[in-house]
Design a protein around this motif. Structure first.
Motif, PDB file in Angstrom:
ATOM      1  N   SER A  36       8.971  -1.137   2.196  1.00 18.43           N
ATOM      2  CA  SER A  36       8.614   0.204   2.646  1.00 18.43           C
ATOM      3  C   SER A  36       7.916   0.041   3.996  1.00 18.43           C
ATOM      4  CB  SER A  36       7.677   0.835   1.601  1.00 18.43           C
ATOM      5  OG  SER A  36       7.397   2.157   1.940  1.00 18.43           O
ATOM      6  N   ASP A  38       6.122   1.484   6.248  1.00 17.67           N
ATOM      7  CA  ASP A  38       5.313   2.666   6.534  1.00 17.67           C
ATOM      8  C   ASP A  38       4.436   2.455   7.766  1.00 17.67           C
ATOM      9  OD1 ASP A  38       6.562   3.699   4.322  1.00 17.67           O
ATOM     10  OD2 ASP A  38       4.892   3.354   2.970  1.00 17.67           O
ATOM     11  N   LYS A  60      12.997   0.979   3.219  1.00 20.14           N
ATOM     12  CA  LYS A  60      12.641   2.363   2.944  1.00 20.14           C
ATOM     13  C   LYS A  60      11.815   2.912   4.101  1.00 20.14           C
ATOM     14  CE  LYS A  60       9.406   3.692  -0.092  1.00 20.14           C
ATOM     15  NZ  LYS A  60       8.720   4.695   0.754  1.00 20.14           N
ATOM     16  N   HIS A  62       9.931   6.336   6.235  1.00 25.43           N
ATOM     17  CA  HIS A  62       9.429   7.711   6.266  1.00 25.43           C
ATOM     18  C   HIS A  62       9.597   8.113   7.732  1.00 25.43           C
ATOM     19  CE1 HIS A  62       7.705   8.182   2.266  1.00 25.43           C
ATOM     20  NE2 HIS A  62       7.030   7.055   2.380  1.00 25.43           N
ATOM     21  N   ASP A  91      12.872   8.006   2.592  1.00 27.64           N
ATOM     22  CA  ASP A  91      12.060   8.487   1.467  1.00 27.64           C
ATOM     23  C   ASP A  91      11.515   9.886   1.772  1.00 27.64           C
ATOM     24  OD1 ASP A  91      10.551   8.616  -0.813  1.00 27.64           O
ATOM     25  OD2 ASP A  91       9.110   7.069  -0.221  1.00 27.64           O
ATOM     26  N   LYS A  93      11.816  12.654  -0.038  1.00 30.94           N
ATOM     27  CA  LYS A  93      11.381  13.423  -1.218  1.00 30.94           C
ATOM     28  C   LYS A  93      11.632  14.919  -1.033  1.00 30.94           C
ATOM     29  CE  LYS A  93       7.965  10.123  -2.920  1.00 30.94           C
ATOM     30  NZ  LYS A  93       7.892   9.199  -1.759  1.00 30.94           N
ATOM     31  N   LEU A 146      13.312  11.410  -8.281  1.00 33.29           N
ATOM     32  CA  LEU A 146      11.976  11.059  -8.761  1.00 33.29           C
ATOM     33  C   LEU A 146      11.835  11.484 -10.224  1.00 33.29           C
ATOM     34  CD1 LEU A 146       9.361  10.130  -6.825  1.00 33.29           C
ATOM     35  CD2 LEU A 146      11.447  10.807  -5.657  1.00 33.29           C
ATOM     36  N   GLU A 148       9.449   9.702 -12.292  1.00 28.55           N
ATOM     37  CA  GLU A 148       8.031   9.409 -12.569  1.00 28.55           C
ATOM     38  C   GLU A 148       7.389   9.039 -11.247  1.00 28.55           C
ATOM     39  OE1 GLU A 148       7.583   7.189 -16.794  1.00 28.55           O
ATOM     40  OE2 GLU A 148       8.983   6.224 -15.437  1.00 28.55           O
ATOM     41  N   MET A 149       6.064   9.136 -11.192  1.00 22.50           N
ATOM     42  CA  MET A 149       5.368   8.704  -9.977  1.00 22.50           C
ATOM     43  C   MET A 149       4.305   7.662 -10.301  1.00 22.50           C
ATOM     44  SD  MET A 149       5.285  11.887  -7.311  1.00 22.50           S
ATOM     45  CE  MET A 149       4.983  10.733  -5.966  1.00 22.50           C
ATOM     46  N   VAL A 179      13.590   6.879  -9.036  1.00 18.36           N
ATOM     47  CA  VAL A 179      12.283   6.330  -8.717  1.00 18.36           C
ATOM     48  C   VAL A 179      11.484   6.547  -9.986  1.00 18.36           C
ATOM     49  CG1 VAL A 179      10.225   6.500  -7.287  1.00 18.36           C
ATOM     50  CG2 VAL A 179      12.483   6.956  -6.283  1.00 18.36           C
ATOM     51  N   PRO A 196       8.003   1.742  -7.186  1.00 20.29           N
ATOM     52  CA  PRO A 196       6.921   1.502  -6.229  1.00 20.29           C
ATOM     53  C   PRO A 196       5.596   1.311  -6.975  1.00 20.29           C
ATOM     54  CG  PRO A 196       7.329   3.844  -6.388  1.00 20.29           C
ATOM     55  CD  PRO A 196       8.209   3.179  -7.430  1.00 20.29           C
ATOM     56  N   GLN A 209      -3.101   5.785  -5.422  1.00 23.71           N
ATOM     57  CA  GLN A 209      -1.986   4.865  -5.694  1.00 23.71           C
ATOM     58  C   GLN A 209      -2.430   3.810  -6.707  1.00 23.71           C
ATOM     59  OE1 GLN A 209       1.043   4.298  -5.928  1.00 23.71           O
ATOM     60  NE2 GLN A 209       1.867   3.372  -4.077  1.00 23.71           N
ATOM     61  N   TYR A 211      -1.365   0.093  -8.484  1.00 24.31           N
ATOM     62  CA  TYR A 211      -0.493  -1.076  -8.340  1.00 24.31           C
ATOM     63  C   TYR A 211      -0.424  -1.895  -9.620  1.00 24.31           C
ATOM     64  CZ  TYR A 211      -0.757  -0.235  -3.322  1.00 24.31           C
ATOM     65  OH  TYR A 211      -0.672   0.329  -2.074  1.00 24.31           O
ATOM     66  N   VAL A 227       9.647  -1.726  -4.706  1.00 27.50           N
ATOM     67  CA  VAL A 227       9.171  -1.224  -3.418  1.00 27.50           C
ATOM     68  C   VAL A 227       7.804  -1.825  -3.098  1.00 27.50           C
ATOM     69  CG1 VAL A 227       8.459   0.830  -2.134  1.00 27.50           C
ATOM     70  CG2 VAL A 227      10.346   0.983  -3.789  1.00 27.50           C
ATOM     71  N   VAL A 228       7.713  -2.521  -1.976  1.00 24.82           N
ATOM     72  CA  VAL A 228       6.413  -3.019  -1.524  1.00 24.82           C
ATOM     73  C   VAL A 228       6.180  -2.522  -0.105  1.00 24.82           C
ATOM     74  CG1 VAL A 228       4.950  -5.036  -1.104  1.00 24.82           C
ATOM     75  CG2 VAL A 228       6.654  -5.105  -2.942  1.00 24.82           C
ATOM     76  N   ARG A 230       2.296  -1.730   1.741  1.00 24.28           N
ATOM     77  CA  ARG A 230       1.134  -2.382   2.336  1.00 24.28           C
ATOM     78  C   ARG A 230       0.932  -3.824   1.887  1.00 24.28           C
ATOM     79  NH1 ARG A 230      -2.534   2.651   0.908  1.00 24.28           N
ATOM     80  NH2 ARG A 230      -0.785   2.896  -0.538  1.00 24.28           N
TER      81      ARG A 230
HETATM   82  O1  6AU Z   1       3.146  -0.250  -1.466  1.00 27.66           O
HETATM   83  P1  6AU Z   1       2.517   0.974  -0.833  1.00 27.66           P
HETATM   84  O2  6AU Z   1       1.521   1.646  -1.739  1.00 27.66           O
HETATM   85  O3  6AU Z   1       1.967   0.709   0.531  1.00 27.66           O
HETATM   86  O4  6AU Z   1       3.710   2.009  -0.558  1.00 27.66           O
HETATM   87  C1  6AU Z   1       4.451   2.593  -1.590  1.00 27.66           C
HETATM   88  C2  6AU Z   1       5.570   3.460  -1.024  1.00 27.66           C
HETATM   89  C3  6AU Z   1       5.104   4.643  -0.201  1.00 27.66           C
HETATM   90  C4  6AU Z   1       5.252   5.837  -1.128  1.00 27.66           C
HETATM   91  O5  6AU Z   1       5.651   7.001  -0.413  1.00 27.66           O
HETATM   92  C5  6AU Z   1       6.372   5.405  -2.078  1.00 27.66           C
HETATM   93  O6  6AU Z   1       6.350   3.988  -2.096  1.00 27.66           O
HETATM   94  N1  6AU Z   1       6.235   5.907  -3.473  1.00 27.66           N
HETATM   95  C6  6AU Z   1       7.290   6.597  -4.104  1.00 27.66           C
HETATM   96  C7  6AU Z   1       8.647   6.622  -3.611  1.00 27.66           C
HETATM   97  C8  6AU Z   1       9.307   5.434  -3.182  1.00 27.66           C
HETATM   98  O7  6AU Z   1       9.337   7.583  -3.722  1.00 27.66           O
HETATM   99  C9  6AU Z   1       7.094   7.202  -5.344  1.00 27.66           C
HETATM  100  C10 6AU Z   1       5.904   6.965  -6.061  1.00 27.66           C
HETATM  101  O8  6AU Z   1       5.754   7.382  -7.198  1.00 27.66           O
HETATM  102  N2  6AU Z   1       4.957   6.191  -5.464  1.00 27.66           N
HETATM  103  C11 6AU Z   1       5.082   5.665  -4.216  1.00 27.66           C
HETATM  104  O9  6AU Z   1       4.183   4.944  -3.767  1.00 27.66           O
HETATM  105  O10 6AU Z   1       5.974   4.756   0.917  1.00 27.66           O
END
Ligand code: 6AU
Length: 259
Positions: A36, A38, A60, A62, A91, A93, A146, A148-149, A179, A196, A209, A211, A227-228, A230
């Protein structure tokens, strides 16, 4: 059950062209890492991808956080995608009525439909959103819905999740996967679980967030493509860190399909 099937086998079972392609890239490059990127600078994104492109299956983006976004950025990221054999997921959404989403997808500054292999969308507005994203004239495109988040306190309920998976089943040619966070969310082995919220140590950020570790996410929770952001992007050496993630994630996958 999809947990024990190889990516090669799942490529054969995929109904969406992007899912098929992504499973094949994963098997060929031996990496299930989605980076990702970002970052807010196009130059920095391109520099980073020069270094880590060979280690990832999916990049991925943004697009709307990039301060110096131009069509030249798209030309160059597509060149990198060809050179290193990765796909691009925007991404975005999407979460509006079908008509608005079709405009957001094809028009405006970003013209996502011109370049992104796949996009993310919420099921919230109903299936008009999938109808809107289906109409990309025979080009090979896909959608991750999406279901789940990863963030704490998110409002997705078990019923919403099930309805999302049911909605997706009406659009098998469009849906690349979900996702999501858990292996029980869906069954179809031709679809991809994009997960992610992953870092080498379990932790949280300051804005909700959450992890989990690669082991937990792949072996217990069913993640297929991880998805990784940071964890790699903010490391002292993103290149070295990408290799560590790639190797760790691949070992977990091998363990999953062997046992
Ligand atoms: O590893 P991170 O926390 O730096 O980044 C996680 C990435 C970010 C979020 O917009 C995305 O994953 N994300 C999503 C996605 C991919 O749709 C869904 C979610 O539930 N959580 C999430 O972090 O770019």
């Amino acid at each position: 059950d999809r947990m024990s099937l190889t990516y090669e086998k799942r490529a054969e079972l995929a109904k969406n062209g992007v899912a098929k392609q992504l499973f094949s890239i994963i098997a060929t490059k031996k990496t299930n890492l989605c980076l990702s990127v970002d970052l807010t600078s196009a130059t920095k994104i391109l520099d980073l991808l020069e270094k880590v492109g060979e280690h990832v299956c999916l990049v991925k983006t943004h697009a709307d956080i990039i301060e110096d976004y131009t069509s030249d950025f798209i030309t160059r990221i597509k060149q990198l995608a060809d050179r290193f054999n990765f796909l691009i997921l925007e991404d975005r959404k999407y979460a509006d009525i079908g008509h608005t989403v079709s405009l957001q997808y094809s028009k405006g500054l970003y013209k996502v439909g011109d370049w992104a292999d796949c996009v993310t969308a919420h099921s919230l507005p109903g299936e008009g959103i999938l109808k809107a994203l289906s109409s990309s004239n025979g080009v090979n495109r896909g959608v991750f819905l999406l279901a789940e988040m990863s963030s704490e306190g998110n409002l997705i309920t078990p019923d919403y999740k099930e309805a999302t998976v049911a909605m997706a089943s009406k659009y098998p040619e469009l849906i690349t996967g979900f996702v999501c966070q858990n292996k029980d969310t869906f069954k179809d082995p031709g679809l991809i679980q994009l997960t992610p919220g992953v870092q080498l140590e379990s932790s949280k950020d300051d804005l909700g967030q959450v992890y989990n570790t690669p082991e937990k996410v792949i072996l217990e929770k069913g993640g297929d493509v991880i998805v990784v952001g940071r964890g790699i992007v903010a490391a002292k050496s993103p290149e070295a860190q990408a290799v560590i993630y790639k190797d760790t994630l691949w070992k977990c996958y091998l363990k999953r399909v062997s046992g």
